[in-house]
Write an enzyme that holds these catalytic residues in place. Sequence first.
Site, PDB file in Angstrom:
ATOM      1  N   ARG A  15       0.830  -1.205   0.000  1.00 58.93           N
ATOM      2  CA  ARG A  15       0.000   0.000   0.000  1.00 58.93           C
ATOM      3  C   ARG A  15       0.868   1.260   0.000  1.00 58.93           C
ATOM      4  NH1 ARG A  15      -3.507  -1.247   5.235  1.00 58.93           N
ATOM      5  NH2 ARG A  15      -1.470  -2.106   5.817  1.00 58.93           N
ATOM      6  N   HIS A  96       0.396   1.555  15.550  1.00 62.36           N
ATOM      7  CA  HIS A  96       0.102   0.533  16.568  1.00 62.36           C
ATOM      8  C   HIS A  96       1.089   0.633  17.729  1.00 62.36           C
ATOM      9  CE1 HIS A  96      -2.899  -1.280  13.955  1.00 62.36           C
ATOM     10  NE2 HIS A  96      -2.018  -1.298  12.979  1.00 62.36           N
ATOM     11  N   VAL A 240     -11.263  -8.943  17.348  1.00 62.38           N
ATOM     12  CA  VAL A 240     -11.495  -8.155  18.555  1.00 62.38           C
ATOM     13  C   VAL A 240     -10.291  -7.264  18.806  1.00 62.38           C
ATOM     14  CG1 VAL A 240     -11.904  -8.225  21.036  1.00 62.38           C
ATOM     15  CG2 VAL A 240     -12.965  -9.925  19.546  1.00 62.38           C
ATOM     16  N   VAL A 268      -7.299 -11.600  12.767  1.00 57.88           N
ATOM     17  CA  VAL A 268      -7.222 -10.263  12.177  1.00 57.88           C
ATOM     18  C   VAL A 268      -6.616  -9.273  13.167  1.00 57.88           C
ATOM     19  CG1 VAL A 268      -8.553  -8.441  11.036  1.00 57.88           C
ATOM     20  CG2 VAL A 268      -9.271 -10.814  10.815  1.00 57.88           C
ATOM     21  N   ILE A 270      -3.979  -9.526  14.879  1.00 61.07           N
ATOM     22  CA  ILE A 270      -2.557  -9.778  15.105  1.00 61.07           C
ATOM     23  C   ILE A 270      -1.734  -8.499  15.059  1.00 61.07           C
ATOM     24  CG2 ILE A 270      -1.960 -10.237  12.694  1.00 61.07           C
ATOM     25  CD1 ILE A 270      -0.695 -12.154  15.817  1.00 61.07           C
ATOM     26  N   ASP A 271      -2.219  -7.466  14.347  1.00 59.77           N
ATOM     27  CA  ASP A 271      -1.461  -6.215  14.320  1.00 59.77           C
ATOM     28  C   ASP A 271      -1.477  -5.503  15.663  1.00 59.77           C
ATOM     29  OD1 ASP A 271      -4.120  -5.502  14.227  1.00 59.77           O
ATOM     30  OD2 ASP A 271      -3.955  -4.192  12.490  1.00 59.77           O
ATOM     31  N   ASN A 301      -1.081  -7.145   7.824  1.00 62.95           N
ATOM     32  CA  ASN A 301      -1.513  -6.155   6.821  1.00 62.95           C
ATOM     33  C   ASN A 301      -2.389  -6.809   5.758  1.00 62.95           C
ATOM     34  OD1 ASN A 301       0.732  -7.627   5.941  1.00 62.95           O
ATOM     35  ND2 ASN A 301       1.459  -6.005   4.601  1.00 62.95           N
ATOM     36  N   ILE A 302      -3.492  -7.393   6.196  1.00 58.94           N
ATOM     37  CA  ILE A 302      -4.376  -8.118   5.284  1.00 58.94           C
ATOM     38  C   ILE A 302      -4.821  -7.268   4.097  1.00 58.94           C
ATOM     39  CG2 ILE A 302      -6.675  -9.174   5.103  1.00 58.94           C
ATOM     40  CD1 ILE A 302      -6.244 -10.336   7.893  1.00 58.94           C
TER      41      ILE A 302
END
Length: 363
Positions: A15, A96, A240, A268, A270-271, A301-302
């Site tokens: 991205r 993050h 979550v 999802v 995990i970041d 980074n899905i």
Amino acid sequence: MDIAIPQAHAPDEHRVALTPAGVHSLVIAGHTVFVESGAGAGAGFTDASYSAVGAHIAYGPEEIYARGDLLLTIDGVPENALPMVRPGQVVAGFLHLAVTPRRVIDALAAAGASTLSYEAIRRNDGIAPVLLPMSEIGGRLMPQLAAHLLETPSGGRGTLLAPIPGVPSAEVVILGAGRVGGNAAYGFSSWGVQTTVLDQDMDRLRAVEQICRGHVTTRLATESALAHVLPFADVVIGAVKVPHGRAPKLVSAAMVATMKPRSVIIDVAIDEGGCIETSRPTTHSNPTYLASGVLHYAVPNIPSAVARTAAHALNNALLPFALRIASQGLERAAQQDDAIARGIGLLNGQPYTSHIEQALEHS
């Protein structure tokens, strides 16, 4: 203001913070924009497309970090570039900070830099406008991702996600009824997949049920509910997250061990540390591993899997904030916009929020 757009540095991150159209908006507003050569290549934007709208192409990190007063990154500053950060420079990205190594925060503070975390920009109504489209993309990718991971060549159970006559669908469990979970539930239910959504917020569960027109099962997220649904799940999606904090570990290793062999976990969260105890970060190039006989997918980074769509969506969400900060400066923009203020971690090297102050105290 001088604005710099560096290349992303995380593995398989394609991205870019702004598209050529977004850069053009900054240029016509009177700002100078520098784009590191190749920064947009992964999303299909050439250096020439940025030059055509008035951007200056920078050849290498030394130049890009020296030029920009505002750094519009995807994933912050790599550790080897931290010595290039200057006092007063604003580092913006999906930072993050709750899971960022303390040495990185210390280095940014020592440099006198300011930080703006896209995921922490949050309006008074609780909406995170820059994170929102990434959550929507992540959620909408879930059905096609789960379908692929369930296939035998991917290491899954060899189960078709959707039903066929005489054979039921896979069973999907979604932990979290926020933006990711809601978009995922809508996709799965549209495919006719048996889907159960768990959350501790009844209003969110009601909203998901309405969006999915009653074609999902909703349950209050309790330990007993998790213990009941996990052994039957073919796919578990952990979605979550906690603002300004690590994701809670909702599923223990012992719970994972109760799942079907070769079933699938997609974490999802995990970041922000992950909400499954057995999760660890993976990459798009090497996305899965087995733990307790369960196939785990934990790519931070899905949305980068659809980098061009994600770049357009990020540009649309980020551009209004970039324009305001570029014209007013970060401190003044924060004084006039609470959403921007909530996204600041450091301001000129000093903690701007209590969670960053605590992180520095314990680093």
